[in-house]
Motif scaffolding. Structure first.
Motif, PDB file in Angstrom:
ATOM      1  N   TRP A 105       0.836  -1.202   0.000  1.00 43.54           N
ATOM      2  CA  TRP A 105       0.000   0.000   0.000  1.00 43.54           C
ATOM      3  C   TRP A 105       0.879   1.262   0.000  1.00 43.54           C
ATOM      4  N   ASP A 140      -0.576   6.949   1.537  1.00 38.25           N
ATOM      5  CA  ASP A 140      -1.892   7.613   1.594  1.00 38.25           C
ATOM      6  C   ASP A 140      -3.041   6.659   1.301  1.00 38.25           C
ATOM      7  N   ARG A 141      -2.734   5.380   1.091  1.00 37.89           N
ATOM      8  CA  ARG A 141      -3.722   4.308   0.894  1.00 37.89           C
ATOM      9  C   ARG A 141      -4.512   4.447  -0.400  1.00 37.89           C
ATOM     10  N   THR A 142      -4.070   5.245  -1.340  1.00 37.06           N
ATOM     11  CA  THR A 142      -4.786   5.393  -2.608  1.00 37.06           C
ATOM     12  C   THR A 142      -4.247   4.472  -3.694  1.00 37.06           C
ATOM     13  N   LYS A 143      -3.035   3.926  -3.512  1.00 38.64           N
ATOM     14  CA  LYS A 143      -2.392   3.106  -4.531  1.00 38.64           C
ATOM     15  C   LYS A 143      -1.866   1.814  -3.909  1.00 38.64           C
ATOM     16  N   ASN A 167      -4.721   1.619  -8.595  1.00 35.30           N
ATOM     17  CA  ASN A 167      -5.545   2.278  -7.586  1.00 35.30           C
ATOM     18  C   ASN A 167      -5.986   1.249  -6.545  1.00 35.30           C
TER      19      ASN A 167
END
Length: 247
Positions: free
Chosen positions: A31, A34-37, A57
């Motif tokens: 991960w 920022d936990r977006t990718k 994503n």
């Protein structure tokens, strides 16, 4: 990871959701801070059978290859810097030796951090972004073990002296969990205070700390399952089938 595809689930094992599918072999998810990718390693079934670093994503969309290997060798084991701007990884080079590299999060600017030895693998950024832990499986410096280095490859120091694998920092940066001979261990970041957490013949590996430091998840390879436990080794709990967990 579950049999070549990436899955996500809640931390209690519920809500399992498949993120990748197809004939490729997808492993080693990581991960972004920022936990977006999610970065991961993929081996495609056409062309050379090597792994490359991909990114997607968090919902599995937008898959793109970011590592720039153009030969018959491969890139694997991605690890994000805490600020999300860089990714450390393992590259099998033109001499078939494994070395630690770092690149920008878009895949540009890849540089080697280790250049000697033959088995430098499994990079893991420290939470403060100043160090990278990695393992050596061959004849480097003091022999096999877990090493720390600065993020430019300088200042190398050895922390263990046997064949250890999969280092993972505690969120406060004071401890490192790792695998040894099929069990999970933890040491202080300075190499002191070694403590064995699991005692089994079921091949425990890939420990990963939860973001709050309250749990460690790991793979039990002989079963093909993922477990969680407290950092004192209590409350070992089966979560799901699969391998290579990442919080």
């Amino acid at each position: 990871t579950n049999y070549g595809d990436i899955y996500a689930m809640n931390s209690d094992g519920s809500g399992v959701t498949q993120l990748t599918s197809g004939t490729e072999n997808d492993i080693q998810p990581a991960w972004s801070p920022d936990r977006t990718k999610i970065a991961f390693s993929r081996r495609v079934t056409t062309g050379p059978a090597v792994y490359e670093i991909y990114i997607m994503n968090a919902d599995g969309t937008g898959i793109a290859k970011i590592s720039n290997t153009t030969n018959t060798f491969g890139d694997s084991e991605p690890s994000w810097s805490p600020d999300g701007t860089r990714i450390a990884f393992t590259r099998n080079d033109s001499s078939h030796n494994d070395h630690i590299y770092v690149m920008n999060a878009d895949g540009s600017g890849a540089i080697a951090l280790t250049t000697t030895g033959e088995g430098n693998q499994a990079p893991a950024w420290s939470p403060d972004g100043t160090k990278i832990a990695f393992i050596n499986n061959d004849k480097y410096a003091g022999g096999p073990g877990i090493y720390l280095m600065n993020t430019d490859g300088s200042g190398m120091t050895q922390r263990t002296t046997t064949y250890d694998y999969h280092p993972s920092w505690s969120p406060d940066g004071t401890k490192i969990a790792f695998a040894r001979e099929g069990n999970i261990y933890v040491i202080n970041a300075d190499g002191s205070g070694q403590n064995q957490l699991t005692t089994t013949s079921l091949q425990d590996a890939y420990p990963v700390w939860s973001p709050d430091g309250g749990k460690i998840v790991f793979s039990r390879y002989s079963e093909g399952n993922i477990y969680s436990m407290n950092p004192d080794s209590s409350a070992i709990t089966l979560l799901t089938s699969g391998y290579d967990p990442a919080w």
